[in-house]
Design a protein around this motif. Structure first.
Motif, PDB file in Angstrom:
ATOM      1  N   TYR A 152       0.603  -1.091   0.079  1.00  0.00           N
ATOM      2  CA  TYR A 152      -0.054   0.031  -0.147  1.00  0.00           C
ATOM      3  C   TYR A 152       0.839   1.443  -0.049  1.00  0.00           C
ATOM      4  N   PRO A 153       0.687   2.585  -0.771  1.00  0.00           N
ATOM      5  CA  PRO A 153       1.125   3.226  -0.560  1.00  0.00           C
ATOM      6  C   PRO A 153       1.479   4.464   0.710  1.00  0.00           C
ATOM      7  N   PHE A 154       2.695   4.742   0.751  1.00  0.00           N
ATOM      8  CA  PHE A 154       2.950   5.626   1.434  1.00  0.00           C
ATOM      9  C   PHE A 154       2.175   6.863   1.873  1.00  0.00           C
ATOM     10  N   LYS A 155       1.860   7.643   2.450  1.00  0.00           N
ATOM     11  CA  LYS A 155       0.771   8.726   2.665  1.00  0.00           C
ATOM     12  C   LYS A 155       1.436   9.908   3.356  1.00  0.00           C
ATOM     13  N   PHE A 156       3.015   9.818   3.571  1.00  0.00           N
ATOM     14  CA  PHE A 156       3.092  10.389   5.075  1.00  0.00           C
ATOM     15  C   PHE A 156       4.442  11.214   4.729  1.00  0.00           C
ATOM     16  N   GLN A 157       4.946  10.981   3.197  1.00  0.00           N
ATOM     17  CA  GLN A 157       6.249  11.419   2.953  1.00  0.00           C
ATOM     18  C   GLN A 157       7.105  12.826   3.284  1.00  0.00           C
ATOM     19  N   SER A 158       5.949  13.851   2.875  1.00  0.00           N
ATOM     20  CA  SER A 158       6.309  15.117   3.417  1.00  0.00           C
ATOM     21  C   SER A 158       5.980  15.547   5.280  1.00  0.00           C
ATOM     22  N   ALA A 159       5.324  15.197   5.555  1.00  0.00           N
ATOM     23  CA  ALA A 159       5.337  14.916   6.699  1.00  0.00           C
ATOM     24  C   ALA A 159       6.430  13.944   7.926  1.00  0.00           C
ATOM     25  N   ALA A 160       6.838  12.743   6.893  1.00  0.00           N
ATOM     26  CA  ALA A 160       7.861  12.455   7.724  1.00  0.00           C
ATOM     27  C   ALA A 160       9.117  12.915   7.802  1.00  0.00           C
ATOM     28  N   LEU A 161       9.989  13.459   6.547  1.00  0.00           N
ATOM     29  CA  LEU A 161      10.846  14.481   6.128  1.00  0.00           C
ATOM     30  C   LEU A 161      10.508  15.492   6.946  1.00  0.00           C
ATOM     31  N   ILE A 162      10.074  16.358   7.794  1.00  0.00           N
ATOM     32  CA  ILE A 162       9.569  17.295   8.681  1.00  0.00           C
ATOM     33  C   ILE A 162       9.901  16.325  10.187  1.00  0.00           C
ATOM     34  N   LEU A 163       9.582  15.192  10.529  1.00  0.00           N
ATOM     35  CA  LEU A 163       9.798  14.413  11.424  1.00  0.00           C
ATOM     36  C   LEU A 163      11.323  14.182  11.595  1.00  0.00           C
ATOM     37  N   HIS A 164      12.550  14.056  10.261  1.00  0.00           N
ATOM     38  CA  HIS A 164      13.202  13.869  10.645  1.00  0.00           C
ATOM     39  C   HIS A 164      14.352  14.511  11.534  1.00  0.00           C
ATOM     40  N   ALA A 165      13.278  15.345  12.090  1.00  0.00           N
ATOM     41  CA  ALA A 165      13.955  17.042  12.697  1.00  0.00           C
ATOM     42  C   ALA A 165      14.394  15.830  14.252  1.00  0.00           C
ATOM     43  N   MET A 166      13.741  15.425  14.627  1.00  0.00           N
ATOM     44  CA  MET A 166      13.902  14.406  16.158  1.00  0.00           C
ATOM     45  C   MET A 166      14.438  13.217  15.392  1.00  0.00           C
ATOM     46  N   PRO A 167      15.404  13.141  16.653  1.00  0.00           N
ATOM     47  CA  PRO A 167      16.408  11.766  16.882  1.00  0.00           C
ATOM     48  C   PRO A 167      15.299  10.412  16.593  1.00  0.00           C
ATOM     49  N   LYS A 168      14.493  10.456  16.982  1.00  0.00           N
ATOM     50  CA  LYS A 168      13.745   9.724  17.536  1.00  0.00           C
ATOM     51  C   LYS A 168      13.050   8.751  15.980  1.00  0.00           C
ATOM     52  N   LEU A 169      12.765  10.434  15.106  1.00  0.00           N
ATOM     53  CA  LEU A 169      11.695  10.071  13.807  1.00  0.00           C
ATOM     54  C   LEU A 169      13.501  10.098  12.604  1.00  0.00           C
ATOM     55  N   ASN A 170      14.591   9.816  13.208  1.00  0.00           N
ATOM     56  CA  ASN A 170      15.541  10.445  12.241  1.00  0.00           C
ATOM     57  C   ASN A 170      16.161   9.103  11.863  1.00  0.00           C
ATOM     58  N   PRO A 171      15.858   8.003  10.805  1.00  0.00           N
ATOM     59  CA  PRO A 171      16.151   7.151  10.264  1.00  0.00           C
ATOM     60  C   PRO A 171      17.611   6.907  10.178  1.00  0.00           C
ATOM     61  N   MET A 172      18.838   8.053  10.580  1.00  0.00           N
ATOM     62  CA  MET A 172      20.251   8.243  10.217  1.00  0.00           C
ATOM     63  C   MET A 172      20.625   8.081  12.142  1.00  0.00           C
ATOM     64  N   ILE A 173      19.197   7.784  11.926  1.00  0.00           N
ATOM     65  CA  ILE A 173      19.889   7.843  13.753  1.00  0.00           C
ATOM     66  C   ILE A 173      19.897   6.479  15.156  1.00  0.00           C
ATOM     67  N   ASP A 174      20.523   5.665  15.319  1.00  0.00           N
ATOM     68  CA  ASP A 174      20.543   4.387  15.816  1.00  0.00           C
ATOM     69  C   ASP A 174      19.926   4.643  17.247  1.00  0.00           C
ATOM     70  N   LEU A 175      18.686   4.538  17.443  1.00  0.00           N
ATOM     71  CA  LEU A 175      17.903   4.413  18.835  1.00  0.00           C
ATOM     72  C   LEU A 175      18.477   3.772  19.982  1.00  0.00           C
ATOM     73  N   GLU A 176      18.866   3.275  19.915  1.00  0.00           N
ATOM     74  CA  GLU A 176      19.739   1.663  20.712  1.00  0.00           C
ATOM     75  C   GLU A 176      21.300   2.801  21.386  1.00  0.00           C
ATOM     76  N   GLU A 177      21.957   3.437  19.943  1.00  0.00           N
ATOM     77  CA  GLU A 177      22.813   4.181  20.425  1.00  0.00           C
ATOM     78  C   GLU A 177      22.880   5.828  21.556  1.00  0.00           C
ATOM     79  N   ILE A 178      21.558   6.299  21.082  1.00  0.00           N
ATOM     80  CA  ILE A 178      21.061   6.802  21.901  1.00  0.00           C
ATOM     81  C   ILE A 178      19.920   6.380  23.376  1.00  0.00           C
ATOM     82  N   GLY A 179      19.864   5.353  23.262  1.00  0.00           N
ATOM     83  CA  GLY A 179      19.245   4.795  24.504  1.00  0.00           C
ATOM     84  C   GLY A 179      17.495   5.079  24.450  1.00  0.00           C
ATOM     85  N   GLN A 180      17.004   5.764  23.159  1.00  0.00           N
ATOM     86  CA  GLN A 180      15.693   5.218  23.560  1.00  0.00           C
ATOM     87  C   GLN A 180      15.117   4.752  21.726  1.00  0.00           C
TER      88      GLN A 180
END
Length: 191
Positions: A152-180
């Motif tokens: 099924y299509p992903f409908k939130f691309q524009s919103a997801a890119l905004i959410l990348h400003a947050m470590p928890k929703l940034n795919p380039m940050i390893d959450l286990e590494e930062i403990g969240q």
């Protein structure tokens, strides 16, 4: 005899009449419930609202006055206030008067969950570094991959890119590494 017949007739009519009244009342109740349900349900969310909700969430999360250590209800109140302010200032988005619960539900049950799933595909694309594809095209490749894999299509691309400003929703940050590993701590506080 006529009197008995009249009484039976009246009782017969009364019970029939009473049944009809009950049926009409039930239909009226059913109709009023249906009308109430139609009135309660707001239209589906549009992309512009999702983008504004993402911005409101990030703004509330980065608010130095309230900070990350706020209770969930206070946090969502702030998100909702930010959302309302942003919707009012955006001429392209109709104000459908979403309430705080609608914003929280949309974010937690749809936007955040889908973004975290999409991030998996974004991370794959970024690690592959496809030859000849500029970095700004990676989100589109991740969205295509999401559709292929999830069906099924992903409908939130524009919103997801905004959410990348947050470590928890940034795919380039390893959450286990930062403990969240989640969007809300066990203590009910926004983290």
């Amino acid at each position: 005899m006529d009197r008995n017949r009249d009484t039976k007739k009246r009782l017969g009519n009364a019970s029939t009449s009473s049944q009809k009244k009950k049926q009409k009342e039930m239909l009226k109740r059913d109709d009023s419930v249906a009308v109430q349900e139609r009135v309660k349900r707001a239209p589906n969310w549009i992309v512009g609202e999702d983008v504004i909700l993402a911005r409101a969430f990030v703004n509330a999360s980065h608010n130095p006055v309230v900070g990350n250590d706020q209770k969930g209800s206070t946090f969502w109140k702030t998100v909702h206030q930010n959302f309302k302010t942003l919707v009012e200032s955006d001429d392209d988005v109709e104000d459908l008067e979403r309430d705080q619960d609608a914003c929280m539900n949309r974010f937690q049950c749809h936007l955040a969950k889908q973004t975290q799933l999409w991030n998996k595909y974004f991370r794959q694309v970024s690690h592959e570094k496809p030859s000849g594809v500029p970095n700004d095209e990676w989100p589109n490749l991740a969205t295509e991959r999401f559709w292929e894999q999830e069906g099924y299509p992903f409908k939130f691309q524009s919103a997801a890119l905004i959410l990348h400003a947050m470590p928890k929703l940034n795919p380039m940050i390893d959450l286990e590494e930062i403990g969240q590993d989640n969007l809300q701590g066990d203590d009910g506080k926004h983290s």
